[in-house]
Enzyme design. Sequence first.
Site, short mmCIF file in Angstrom:
data_model
loop_
_atom_site.label_atom_id
_atom_site.label_comp_id
_atom_site.label_asym_id
_atom_site.label_seq_id
_atom_site.Cartn_x
_atom_site.Cartn_y
_atom_site.Cartn_z
N ASP A 25 0.86 -0.99 0.09
CA ASP A 25 -0.05 -0.21 0.06
C ASP A 25 0.86 1.28 -0.02
OD1 ASP A 25 -2.95 1.05 0.61
OD2 ASP A 25 -1.77 2.04 2.03
N ASP A 53 -8.64 -6.50 -5.52
CA ASP A 53 -8.22 -5.33 -4.67
C ASP A 53 -9.25 -4.10 -4.69
OD1 ASP A 53 -7.14 -3.02 -3.58
OD2 ASP A 53 -5.09 -3.77 -3.93
N HIS A 108 -6.94 -6.40 -1.07
CA HIS A 108 -5.93 -5.49 -1.00
C HIS A 108 -4.67 -5.79 0.18
CE1 HIS A 108 -3.88 -1.61 -1.35
NE2 HIS A 108 -4.02 -1.59 0.11
#
Length: 380
Positions: free
Chosen positions: A203, A329, A357
């Site tokens: 991320d 995701d 994710h």
Amino acid sequence: MGNLCTCFSHKTVKRKQSEKRISNTSSNGLNSSNRWTRIRSSRKEKPEDAIILEQARAAALLFQQHQQNASIPFDRSTSLRYPASLASKKQPLPRSSSSRARSLTDPLLQPHQLVNQHVKLDDLETNHFVLVHGGGFGAWCWYKTIALLEEAGFKVSAIDLTGSGIHSFDTNCITSLSQYVKPLTDFLEKLADGEKVILVGHDFGGACIAYSMELFPFKVAKAVFVAAAMLTSGQSTLDMFSQQAGSNDLMRQAQIFLYANGNNKPPTAIDLDKSLLKDLLFNQSPSKDIALASVSMRSIPFAPVLEKLCLSEGNYGSVRRFYIATSEDNAIPIAIQESMINSNTPERVFRLKGADHSPFFSKPQALHKMLVEISKTPAS
């Protein structure tokens, strides 16, 4: 076995008649009947006696079976024994206790199946992974990956960035990317001369490892971006999301801006609506991991998200990069991931089918195998 035969051999037992009892019966039949009824009712079998009797019956049955079929081994255990023909049939394994049905892309493997047994860790450029969490997460999110890598013999360090995980700093007071990434840069700075690591960023952690690669390229053997912001020079994480305007309404719905300096000043941090966490970040993850995240996630500092990276080809560009894309995701949709891959092409792209994710939750086994494969990949 002779003793066992003696125990269950038939015997005739003679009962002694009591003249006194007979005389009592003839003289007072009603009272005698009531008395013997009370005696019989008081002699109820105890639970222990019932168990012993059941075991004795089972032993007798086994002995009789042994006499009929001498091929079956016999011992004095009272356990139930099946004939060899039945014992050879394979019984189905019990299902996992996880509430999530396991998919074929993330099979349940034994530790020895996760790593190629021919790999010698000493032959690798480095066997040390440094795991960097994403925005709002902490080192805690890597617990499955840490366990799998350590079982395989790797050295693993998971970093809590400033104001994340158990780091006590207030996220509202973080004003720059360098301040946010300081725990990671401090860690790299303290590495021994000549020691290298594999950086893994998830991320927003992708921007953080890129920043560190620019500062310490000689200490990073490889960099792995896992559903991460893989930016180009002059780009910010916010710019990445702006590329696909209108494609990620769920992210906008989940964002809650915090204004610690007053509503007339820029936001200081971002919270995520807990009611939308599952759909946004964990749509393929087990419920127990979602519960862990819901009580562990913290605010995301806003200033670092706005900061544009300054990356050079000589430093950042000299480090080998790999990308692990996540197909399901909802936080960084696959379209945005593909756009970053095309704009800043890494050495190799891995694709985690069915991963949300947070693949360290939804696809830990498959993610582990990819990380090990990356560690083995020689320079081309």
